[in-house]
Design a protein around this motif. Structure first.
Motif, PDB file in Angstrom:
ATOM      1  N   ASP A   1       0.745  -1.177  -0.076  1.00  0.00           N
ATOM      2  CA  ASP A   1      -0.081   0.086   0.059  1.00  0.00           C
ATOM      3  C   ASP A   1       0.921   1.225   0.004  1.00  0.00           C
ATOM      4  O   ASP A   1       2.156   1.042  -0.082  1.00  0.00           O
ATOM      5  N   ILE A   2       0.297   2.586   0.060  1.00  0.00           N
ATOM      6  CA  ILE A   2       1.174   3.444   0.099  1.00  0.00           C
ATOM      7  C   ILE A   2       1.948   3.500   1.390  1.00  0.00           C
ATOM      8  O   ILE A   2       1.285   2.943   2.513  1.00  0.00           O
ATOM      9  N   ARG A   3       3.328   4.037   1.477  1.00  0.00           N
ATOM     10  CA  ARG A   3       3.949   4.011   2.748  1.00  0.00           C
ATOM     11  C   ARG A   3       3.361   4.791   3.897  1.00  0.00           C
ATOM     12  O   ARG A   3       3.521   4.244   4.827  1.00  0.00           O
ATOM     13  N   THR A   4       2.618   5.765   3.650  1.00  0.00           N
ATOM     14  CA  THR A   4       2.216   6.705   4.559  1.00  0.00           C
ATOM     15  C   THR A   4       1.207   6.022   5.552  1.00  0.00           C
ATOM     16  O   THR A   4       0.918   6.257   6.505  1.00  0.00           O
ATOM     17  N   ALA A   5       0.277   5.323   4.640  1.00  0.00           N
ATOM     18  CA  ALA A   5      -0.997   4.514   5.246  1.00  0.00           C
ATOM     19  C   ALA A   5      -1.812   5.593   5.925  1.00  0.00           C
ATOM     20  O   ALA A   5      -1.977   6.169   5.224  1.00  0.00           O
ATOM     21  N   THR A   6      -2.062   5.170   7.065  1.00  0.00           N
ATOM     22  CA  THR A   6      -3.067   6.169   7.678  1.00  0.00           C
ATOM     23  C   THR A   6      -2.514   6.716   8.696  1.00  0.00           C
ATOM     24  O   THR A   6      -3.166   7.287   9.824  1.00  0.00           O
TER      25      THR A   6
ATOM     26  N   TYR B   1       4.407   1.495  -7.812  1.00  0.00           N
ATOM     27  CA  TYR B   1       4.278   2.453  -7.078  1.00  0.00           C
ATOM     28  C   TYR B   1       5.325   3.447  -7.039  1.00  0.00           C
ATOM     29  O   TYR B   1       6.312   3.320  -7.613  1.00  0.00           O
ATOM     30  N   TYR B   2       5.072   4.930  -6.988  1.00  0.00           N
ATOM     31  CA  TYR B   2       6.060   5.853  -6.845  1.00  0.00           C
ATOM     32  C   TYR B   2       5.774   7.040  -5.909  1.00  0.00           C
ATOM     33  O   TYR B   2       4.578   7.084  -5.370  1.00  0.00           O
ATOM     34  N   ARG B   3       6.684   7.781  -5.571  1.00  0.00           N
ATOM     35  CA  ARG B   3       6.590   8.787  -4.716  1.00  0.00           C
ATOM     36  C   ARG B   3       7.118  10.064  -5.280  1.00  0.00           C
ATOM     37  O   ARG B   3       8.348   9.989  -5.764  1.00  0.00           O
TER      38      ARG B   3
END
Length: 298
Positions: A180-185, A251-253
């Motif tokens: 999932d996205i690294r920052t999550a929730t 994924y990218y950021r």
């Protein structure tokens, strides 16, 4: 923004809570319980007020994306044969404090959508903003009928493929995309490592694509709100994880001092997308609230 929030509360006061409510610093884009009043509970007038409030925090293009994300709940429910009871009214709005006071906030949120705005002394802090899509793409005859986050996906890949072999070796920091996205929730104050390739190390055409990608995400906000988040002049990095091919997990950021942009496609067929715009230093109004407290006016 305050006018739209007051219109909502006049029609449905239950949408309001105190500014210091424990749920104010919150992001939840999964199909989980969340605070606030759901669209299903609202009559047509307050429901329209919710849409007007949401529109004050998003650009026209992002508002259209948000409406498409909401509609996709019915598409996903059909694909799942109704097993999870998803529906397009399962989105909630909550207002923290009194609109127009020296500090107040609001959030509109549901599965694959979370928009938070905090206001202090007439200034708006616009983050986090999350948009997802499942399915990310609906096709007919091999052509997309609906693809709410297609520009975000395509432009990120275009940037990756434009890089020189040497630059791509620096930018690609993982062969396998994260779950999932690294920052999550969770709150995020530190940069995500490794950073990837620095904007300063890119060729002019590559830098232009990176700038365009940043502008795309900032363009989710009205111009006056986007301008406050623009990292122009600061260090910006781009990182990629996973395969480069469409239809795969990837994924990218993009990161700067007070900006994190993330995109992922989380399924093996690459048809479940998440995107988020976050601010490590100013999220949930951290920047403007600190200035507000320092003035002593509170």
């Amino acid at each position: 923004m305050a006018g739209a929030a007051r219109e909502l509360l006049a029609a449905h006061p239950q949408a309001g809570v105190g500014f210091d409510d424990r749920h104010r610093r919150w992001i939840e884009y999964r199909p989980e319980p969340r605070p606030g009043v759901s669209l299903a509970e609202l009559a047509p007038a307050p429901r329209k007020a919710v849409h007007r409030l949401l529109a004050t925090g998003l650009s026209p293009a992002a508002f259209a994306q948000a409406m498409a994300v909401i509609a996709l709940e019915e598409v996903l429910d059909r694909r799942e044969d109704g097993r999870r009871g998803r529906h397009s009214e399962d989105y909630r709005v909550i207002v923290f404090g009194v609109p127009g006071d020296d500090r107040w906030a609001w959030r509109f949120e549901g599965h694959h959508l979370s928009v938070s705005m905090t206001v202090a002394d007439g200034r708006v802090s616009p983050a986090p903003v999350f948009l997802g899509a499942n399915p990310a793409r609906v096709d007919a005859l091999g052509r997309p009928v609906l693809r709410p986050l297609g520009v975000e996906e395509d432009l990120g890949r275009e940037l990756l493929l434009s890089l020189s072999p040497q630059a791509r070796r620096v930018a690609v920091v993982g062969d396998v995309a994260p779950y999932d996205i690294r920052t999550a929730t969770h709150p995020r104050s530190a940069p995500i490592a490794p950073a990837g390739i620095a904007r300063a190390d890119l060729r002019p055409g590559e830098r232009a694509l990176l700038d365009q990608l940043v502008a795309l995400y900032l363009g989710r906000l009205p111009d006056e709100l986007a301008a406050a988040l623009d990292p122009a002049g600061g260090a910006v990095h781009f990182a990629w994880e996973g395969a480069a091919q469409p239809g795969t997990r990837h994924y990218y950021r993009v990161q700067a001092d007070d900006l994190i942009i993330e995109f992922d496609n989380t399924t093996e067929d690459g048809n479940h997308a998440h995107t988020v715009l976050r601010r490590p230093l100013g999220e949930f109004g951290g920047d403007i609230l600190a200035e507000h407290l320092s003035t002593g006016l509170h």
